[in-house]
Design a protein around this motif. Structure first.
Motif, mmCIF file in Angstrom:
data_model
loop_
_atom_site.group_PDB
_atom_site.id
_atom_site.type_symbol
_atom_site.label_atom_id
_atom_site.label_comp_id
_atom_site.label_asym_id
_atom_site.label_seq_id
_atom_site.Cartn_x
_atom_site.Cartn_y
_atom_site.Cartn_z
ATOM 1 N N THR A 31 0.818 -1.215 0.000
ATOM 2 C CA THR A 31 0.000 0.000 0.000
ATOM 3 C C THR A 31 0.855 1.270 0.000
ATOM 4 O O THR A 31 0.502 2.262 0.621
ATOM 5 C CB THR A 31 -0.939 0.006 1.216
ATOM 6 O OG1 THR A 31 -0.131 -0.184 2.389
ATOM 7 C CG2 THR A 31 -1.976 -1.094 1.127
ATOM 8 N N SER A 32 1.988 1.225 -0.697
ATOM 9 C CA SER A 32 2.907 2.357 -0.885
ATOM 10 C C SER A 32 3.207 3.116 0.403
ATOM 11 O O SER A 32 3.235 4.338 0.429
ATOM 12 C CB SER A 32 2.390 3.307 -1.969
ATOM 13 O OG SER A 32 1.196 3.944 -1.551
ATOM 14 N N GLY A 33 3.404 2.367 1.457
ATOM 15 C CA GLY A 33 3.753 2.989 2.737
ATOM 16 C C GLY A 33 5.236 3.322 2.801
ATOM 17 O O GLY A 33 5.970 3.210 1.814
ATOM 18 N N GLN A 34 5.667 3.710 3.971
ATOM 19 C CA GLN A 34 7.055 4.083 4.209
ATOM 20 C C GLN A 34 7.950 2.846 4.220
ATOM 21 O O GLN A 34 7.599 1.818 4.779
ATOM 22 C CB GLN A 34 7.137 4.802 5.553
ATOM 23 C CG GLN A 34 8.507 5.332 5.874
ATOM 24 C CD GLN A 34 8.574 6.837 5.775
ATOM 25 O OE1 GLN A 34 7.547 7.484 5.630
ATOM 26 N NE2 GLN A 34 9.750 7.378 5.838
ATOM 27 N N MET A 35 9.137 2.969 3.609
ATOM 28 C CA MET A 35 10.115 1.895 3.646
ATOM 29 C C MET A 35 10.728 1.859 5.047
ATOM 30 O O MET A 35 10.986 2.901 5.637
ATOM 31 C CB MET A 35 11.190 2.152 2.593
ATOM 32 C CG MET A 35 12.154 1.011 2.417
ATOM 33 S SD MET A 35 13.248 1.349 1.028
ATOM 34 C CE MET A 35 12.491 0.311 -0.187
ATOM 35 N N GLU A 36 10.920 0.647 5.584
ATOM 36 C CA GLU A 36 11.516 0.530 6.906
ATOM 37 C C GLU A 36 12.570 -0.557 6.918
ATOM 38 O O GLU A 36 12.472 -1.559 6.215
ATOM 39 C CB GLU A 36 10.449 0.243 7.971
ATOM 40 C CG GLU A 36 9.740 -1.083 7.803
ATOM 41 C CD GLU A 36 8.709 -1.347 8.888
ATOM 42 O OE1 GLU A 36 9.099 -1.640 10.044
ATOM 43 O OE2 GLU A 36 7.512 -1.256 8.587
ATOM 44 N N THR A 37 13.624 -0.349 7.710
ATOM 45 C CA THR A 37 14.662 -1.363 7.882
ATOM 46 C C THR A 37 14.144 -2.389 8.878
ATOM 47 O O THR A 37 13.695 -2.033 9.971
ATOM 48 C CB THR A 37 15.970 -0.728 8.400
ATOM 49 O OG1 THR A 37 16.431 0.223 7.432
ATOM 50 C CG2 THR A 37 17.046 -1.793 8.619
ATOM 51 N N ILE A 38 14.194 -3.665 8.477
ATOM 52 C CA ILE A 38 13.674 -4.710 9.358
ATOM 53 C C ILE A 38 14.781 -5.608 9.908
ATOM 54 O O ILE A 38 14.538 -6.417 10.795
ATOM 55 C CB ILE A 38 12.587 -5.560 8.655
ATOM 56 C CG1 ILE A 38 13.131 -6.234 7.401
ATOM 57 C CG2 ILE A 38 11.362 -4.695 8.354
ATOM 58 C CD1 ILE A 38 12.206 -7.279 6.801
ATOM 59 N N VAL A 76 1.597 -13.025 7.938
ATOM 60 C CA VAL A 76 0.177 -12.792 7.699
ATOM 61 C C VAL A 76 0.043 -12.057 6.368
ATOM 62 O O VAL A 76 1.016 -11.517 5.840
ATOM 63 C CB VAL A 76 -0.468 -11.972 8.844
ATOM 64 C CG1 VAL A 76 -0.498 -12.785 10.135
ATOM 65 C CG2 VAL A 76 0.251 -10.664 9.058
ATOM 66 N N MET A 77 -1.151 -12.018 5.819
ATOM 67 C CA MET A 77 -1.355 -11.394 4.503
ATOM 68 C C MET A 77 -0.925 -9.931 4.485
ATOM 69 O O MET A 77 -0.436 -9.442 3.477
ATOM 70 C CB MET A 77 -2.822 -11.521 4.062
ATOM 71 C CG MET A 77 -3.225 -12.935 3.670
ATOM 72 S SD MET A 77 -2.210 -13.667 2.358
ATOM 73 C CE MET A 77 -2.645 -12.644 0.971
ATOM 74 N N THR A 78 -1.047 -9.238 5.608
ATOM 75 C CA THR A 78 -0.670 -7.818 5.631
ATOM 76 C C THR A 78 0.850 -7.615 5.623
ATOM 77 O O THR A 78 1.317 -6.485 5.525
ATOM 78 C CB THR A 78 -1.286 -7.096 6.852
ATOM 79 O OG1 THR A 78 -0.877 -7.781 8.034
ATOM 80 C CG2 THR A 78 -2.804 -7.065 6.750
ATOM 81 N N ASP A 79 1.629 -8.703 5.695
ATOM 82 C CA ASP A 79 3.087 -8.600 5.553
ATOM 83 C C ASP A 79 3.486 -8.490 4.084
ATOM 84 O O ASP A 79 4.650 -8.242 3.776
ATOM 85 C CB ASP A 79 3.786 -9.826 6.145
ATOM 86 C CG ASP A 79 3.682 -9.887 7.656
ATOM 87 O OD1 ASP A 79 3.453 -8.837 8.289
ATOM 88 O OD2 ASP A 79 3.849 -10.993 8.203
ATOM 89 N N ASN A 80 2.528 -8.696 3.175
ATOM 90 C CA ASN A 80 2.822 -8.645 1.749
ATOM 91 C C ASN A 80 3.461 -7.299 1.404
ATOM 92 O O ASN A 80 3.060 -6.258 1.896
ATOM 93 C CB ASN A 80 1.534 -8.845 0.947
ATOM 94 C CG ASN A 80 1.807 -9.145 -0.504
ATOM 95 O OD1 ASN A 80 2.914 -9.515 -0.875
ATOM 96 N ND2 ASN A 80 0.791 -8.980 -1.338
#
Length: 93
Positions: A31-38, A76-80
Motif C-alpha cells: 500500500t505504498s507505505g514508508q520503507m523501513e529497515t527490518i 500474515v497477509m498484511t506482511d505482503n
C-alpha cells in the motif's frame, strides 16, 4: 500464512569478507507505505526492535558462504510487500 518463511539472499564479493561487511533488509508495504529497515547485520545480527516485524525476524544466513537470508515467523497477509536485501563489503559494494 502462519508458517515460517525464508527470504533468500545470496551475494558474491571480490573483496575478502571482513567485519566491515553490512547487510540491510528493508521492507515496503504494498500500500505504498514508508520503507523501513527490518534487519541489520554487521559482525552480528541486529534484529528490529520496532514495527510489525518485531520479534518475528531471525537470521538464517552465513556470510562466509555468501548467504544473507532471513526468516519471518508467523507471516500474515498484511506482511505482503517488497523486501530488499542490500549487502556491502567495503571496498566492494
Amino acid at each position: 500464512v502462519g508458517e515460517q518463511v525464508s527470504l533468500k539472499c545470496s551475494f558474491k564479493s571480490s573483496s575478502p569478507i571482513t567485519e566491515s561487511l553490512t547487510i540491510d533488509w528493508t521492507y515496503r508495504p504494498v500500500t505504498s507505505g514508508q520503507m523501513e529497515t527490518i534487519f541489520h547485520y554487521q559482525s552480528v545480527p541486529y534484529l528490529t526492535t520496532v514495527g510489525k516485524f518485531k520479534d518475528r525476524i531471525s537470521w538464517v544466513g552465513n556470510v562466509a558462504k555468501g548467504d544473507a537470508s532471513i526468516a519471518i515467523q508467523s507471516p500474515v497477509m498484511t506482511d505482503n510487500g517488497t523486501f530488499i536485501c542490500s549487502v556491502r563489503n567495503p571496498p566492494d559494494v
